[in-house]
Design an enzyme around this catalytic site. Structure first.
Site, PDB file in Angstrom:
ATOM      1  N   LYS A 119       2.906 -19.558  28.497  1.00 50.70           N
ATOM      2  CA  LYS A 119       2.929 -20.635  29.487  1.00 50.70           C
ATOM      3  C   LYS A 119       3.905 -20.314  30.621  1.00 50.70           C
ATOM      4  O   LYS A 119       4.963 -19.710  30.390  1.00 50.70           O
ATOM      5  CB  LYS A 119       3.355 -21.927  28.777  1.00 50.70           C
ATOM      6  CG  LYS A 119       3.367 -23.180  29.638  1.00 50.70           C
ATOM      7  CD  LYS A 119       3.770 -24.385  28.806  1.00 50.70           C
ATOM      8  CE  LYS A 119       3.764 -25.669  29.624  1.00 50.70           C
ATOM      9  NZ  LYS A 119       4.046 -26.849  28.782  1.00 50.70           N
ATOM     10  N   LEU A 168       5.510 -30.329  34.919  1.00 48.55           N
ATOM     11  CA  LEU A 168       5.166 -30.377  33.487  1.00 48.55           C
ATOM     12  C   LEU A 168       5.012 -31.792  32.950  1.00 48.55           C
ATOM     13  O   LEU A 168       4.522 -31.978  31.837  1.00 48.55           O
ATOM     14  CB  LEU A 168       6.210 -29.648  32.601  1.00 48.55           C
ATOM     15  CG  LEU A 168       6.602 -28.211  32.954  1.00 48.55           C
ATOM     16  CD1 LEU A 168       7.536 -27.654  31.888  1.00 48.55           C
ATOM     17  CD2 LEU A 168       5.400 -27.315  33.100  1.00 48.55           C
ATOM     18  N   SER A 194       0.801 -30.367  29.339  1.00 40.96           N
ATOM     19  CA  SER A 194       1.045 -29.469  30.450  1.00 40.96           C
ATOM     20  C   SER A 194       0.732 -28.000  30.143  1.00 40.96           C
ATOM     21  O   SER A 194       0.736 -27.168  31.047  1.00 40.96           O
ATOM     22  CB  SER A 194       2.502 -29.599  30.915  1.00 40.96           C
ATOM     23  OG  SER A 194       3.394 -29.253  29.864  1.00 40.96           O
ATOM     24  N   VAL A 215       6.511 -32.039  25.316  1.00 38.79           N
ATOM     25  CA  VAL A 215       7.521 -33.093  25.394  1.00 38.79           C
ATOM     26  C   VAL A 215       6.882 -34.481  25.343  1.00 38.79           C
ATOM     27  O   VAL A 215       7.568 -35.485  25.432  1.00 38.79           O
ATOM     28  CB  VAL A 215       8.415 -32.932  26.640  1.00 38.79           C
ATOM     29  CG1 VAL A 215       7.721 -33.391  27.909  1.00 38.79           C
ATOM     30  CG2 VAL A 215       9.746 -33.646  26.467  1.00 38.79           C
ATOM     31  N   GLY A 216       5.557 -34.528  25.185  1.00 39.04           N
ATOM     32  CA  GLY A 216       4.871 -35.821  25.082  1.00 39.04           C
ATOM     33  C   GLY A 216       3.443 -35.629  24.622  1.00 39.04           C
ATOM     34  O   GLY A 216       2.633 -36.558  24.609  1.00 39.04           O
ATOM     35  N   GLY A 217       3.121 -34.363  24.256  1.00 37.28           N
ATOM     36  CA  GLY A 217       1.768 -34.021  23.849  1.00 37.28           C
ATOM     37  C   GLY A 217       1.263 -32.777  24.555  1.00 37.28           C
ATOM     38  O   GLY A 217       0.073 -32.455  24.502  1.00 37.28           O
ATOM     39  N   SER A 218       2.167 -32.046  25.210  1.00 38.85           N
ATOM     40  CA  SER A 218       1.767 -30.947  26.101  1.00 38.85           C
ATOM     41  C   SER A 218       1.156 -29.735  25.412  1.00 38.85           C
ATOM     42  O   SER A 218       0.560 -28.884  26.068  1.00 38.85           O
ATOM     43  CB  SER A 218       2.946 -30.507  26.962  1.00 38.85           C
ATOM     44  OG  SER A 218       3.267 -31.518  27.875  1.00 38.85           O
TER      45      SER A 218
END
EC number: 3.5.1.99
Length: 548
Positions: A119, A168, A194, A215-218
């Site tokens: 990434k 992101l 992201s 960090v939230g589902g990336s």
């Protein structure tokens, strides 16, 4: 005005140069593959690409498959997927040199000869980590991130960097520099974010193992949207040294780095390779916990908690069915399934996640956008964040009765004092202990949860930030969580979607219903969750789900 015009022109020049570099990267890939094919026209690329990672790595290590055959097979396939989806930002040309060196040293790490994709936000020496920001162009990383260093020591060959959304903090995949990345399964759909470039590349078959952040589902959104598997470990199980985060310094919502692949066994191999002495020596803040083979290979029946909804984001018919069918298969296989009730998810999302990430009044976040040409799709957010405190208070008071404005309550009611931030961190800790107590009371091993899906249309994730509730919960809790595709949207699901109204029947619910439509044949996943530091158990559960 003249100065501003000159500045903007300078920024556009940098964007143009970056796009030209991206185009040159694809040309370099094409030339490298052409040279290889001219030298060895008889190599069967298709048969190499069809091998699952465990089998491929075995053949590479025992010498029955030359590493250059594998490398150029994947460079060729990656080029094809990049042309179709715009997922690659840069070709790491030094990977060709690394390939030759790996052959000469003869040191056979666990990932010897395996091409891996990385990434954008994960540092690779000599290459930019842009996060989609123009200001980060032409600032090559001085050294590899720890994860990349360990991958190289294990014989893996990082060969491309992949696209991300600007900052992101989004589960789409678009920025002004490199543009929009498309879903390889259906180009009108988002690949998720992201780690969207990774999702598209791995999902399209152009990479056999990729690494992203969450960090939230990336990691989980791209995996679910593109029909592949991913694991978000506990935040500090793998080193984050040399990995750039979207909001620097915040501790409320825990970020993690993890693998993405077509199957669970490949994720396990990726984790096995990284959890070694090299990583523990390179980053002493990571607990020295090697991969636990005994837990991963156990066949003991599991006690599994499950829920079909978080009562905040109403699941699509396909999401609900995915959990129900998986639950039934697990029960039929001899596991025990126990209902688990979630409460106050809206409070967790707005008060812990949104307020926690932007506790400084979004100052750190806004700073990243200073001097950029585009503010992504966050116009209203920027206006709110920059407004004076008295206006934030008024807006907060006005917004409370309206579900439509609920997400912005978090945005406009920022914490500003240190004691409030500490109080928030304490509250998150208490919530985590309560959640674990509920888990332990039911004597659970793991949890089966919904995963947002199918893939939303391009542009919809930016309008539907509220739909991160299923994934972001486990960043706030810092639990390992993986995604496994289990089914595809059926005509019956599509028919049932016509009655979808959501829990609040507001603009967000109506928009989400539109975003789900027209998805027959697209994959739908479930989430598999375990307690902190139990990545091997999480993978073992994912493997069970995948097998069934």
């Amino acid at each position: 005005l003249l100065l501003r015009w000159r500045r903007r022109r300078g920024l556009w020049r940098k964007v143009k140069e970056a796009r030209q570099r991206q185009e040159r990267s694809l040309v370099q890939m094409e030339m490298a593959v052409r040279r290889f094919r001219e030298q060895l026209p008889s190599v069967n690329m298709i048969s190499i690409l069809s091998l699952p990672l465990p089998e491929l790595s075995k053949k590479l290590r025992d010498g029955s498959l030359p590493p250059e055959h594998v490398f150029y097979a994947y460079v060729g396939k990656a080029l094809q997927i990049a042309t179709e989806t715009n997922c690659i930002t840069e070709y790491l040309q030094e990977s060709e040199t690394q390939l030759q060196k790996a052959k000469m040293t003869g040191k056979l790490g666990l990932l010897y000869g395996v091409p891996v994709s990385i990434k954008d936000s994960i540092d690779c020496q000599g290459h930019d980590s842009t996060l989609g920001f123009i200001k980060n162009l032409n600032k090559p990383a001085a050294e590899d991130s720890v994860v990349v260093q360990v991958l190289r020591r294990q014989g893996a060959i990082p060969f491309v960097k992949t696209n991300v959304p600007q900052s992101l903090i989004s589960y789409d995949c678009k920025n002004l520099i490199f543009g929009q990345t498309f879903n390889p399964l259906l180009y009108t759909r988002s690949p998720g974010g992201s780690s969207g470039g990774e999702g598209a590349l791995v999902g399209g078959g152009g990479s056999i193992l990729g690494f992203g952040t969450d960090v939230g589902g990336s990691l989980r959104f791209p995996a679910a949207f593109c029909g592949i598997c991913a694991l978000k470990p506990t935040g500090n199980r793998l080193s984050k040294k040399g990995i750039i985060s979207g909001v620097l310094g915040q501790k409320a919502v825990v970020a993690a780095v993890g693998p993405m692949a077509k199957d669970v066994e490949s994720l396990a191999l990726g984790m096995r390779a990284l959890l070694c002495e090299d990583m523990f020596n390179l980053d002493s803040t990571v607990p020295p916990l090697p991969f636990n083979e005994e837990v991963y290979s156990s066949t003991q029946p599991l006690r599994i908690g499950y829920y079909e909804t978080d009562f905040f984001t109403m699941p699509s018919p396909a999401m609900r069915r995915a959990v129900r069918e998986t639950k039934q298969l697990l029960e039929d296989a001899g596991h025990t399934l126990v209902p688990f009730e979630l409460t106050n998810v809206d409070y967790v999302i707005f008060n812990f996640c949104v307020r926690g990430m932007f506790a400084d009044g979004a100052t750190s976040f806004l700073k990243m956008f200073k001097g950029e040409l585009e503010k992504s799709s966050m116009g209203l957010f920027f206006w709110l964040a920059k407004s004076p405190n008295w206006l934030k208070s008024v807006l907060s008071w006005i917004a409370k009765p309206f579900h439509l404005l609920m997400p912005f309550i978090g945005f406009v009611s920022f914490f500003s004092t240190v004691d409030e931030v500490w109080s928030l961190h304490h509250e998150i800790e208490e919530f985590c202990h309560q959640f674990i107590a509920q888990w332990k009371k039911l004597n659970l091993d793991v949890m089966l949860c919904p995963m947002l899906g199918p893939a939303l249309g391009i542009g919809y994730p930016g309008k539907l930030s509220v739909a991160v509730s299923y994934t972001m919960l486990y960043n706030a809790l810092d639990f390992p969580a993986g995604v496994v595709p289990v089914t595809m949207v059926t005509d019956k699901d599509e028919e049932e979607l016509k009655g979808y109204q959501g829990y609040f029947r507001d603009w967000w619910d109506r928009t989400l219903a539109k975003a789900f439509r027209g998805s027959v044949g697209l994959p739908v996943a479930v989430q598999c969750v375990a307690l902190p530091w139990q990545e091997e158990l999480c993978l073992r559960f994912m493997k069970e789900v995948e097998t069934l």
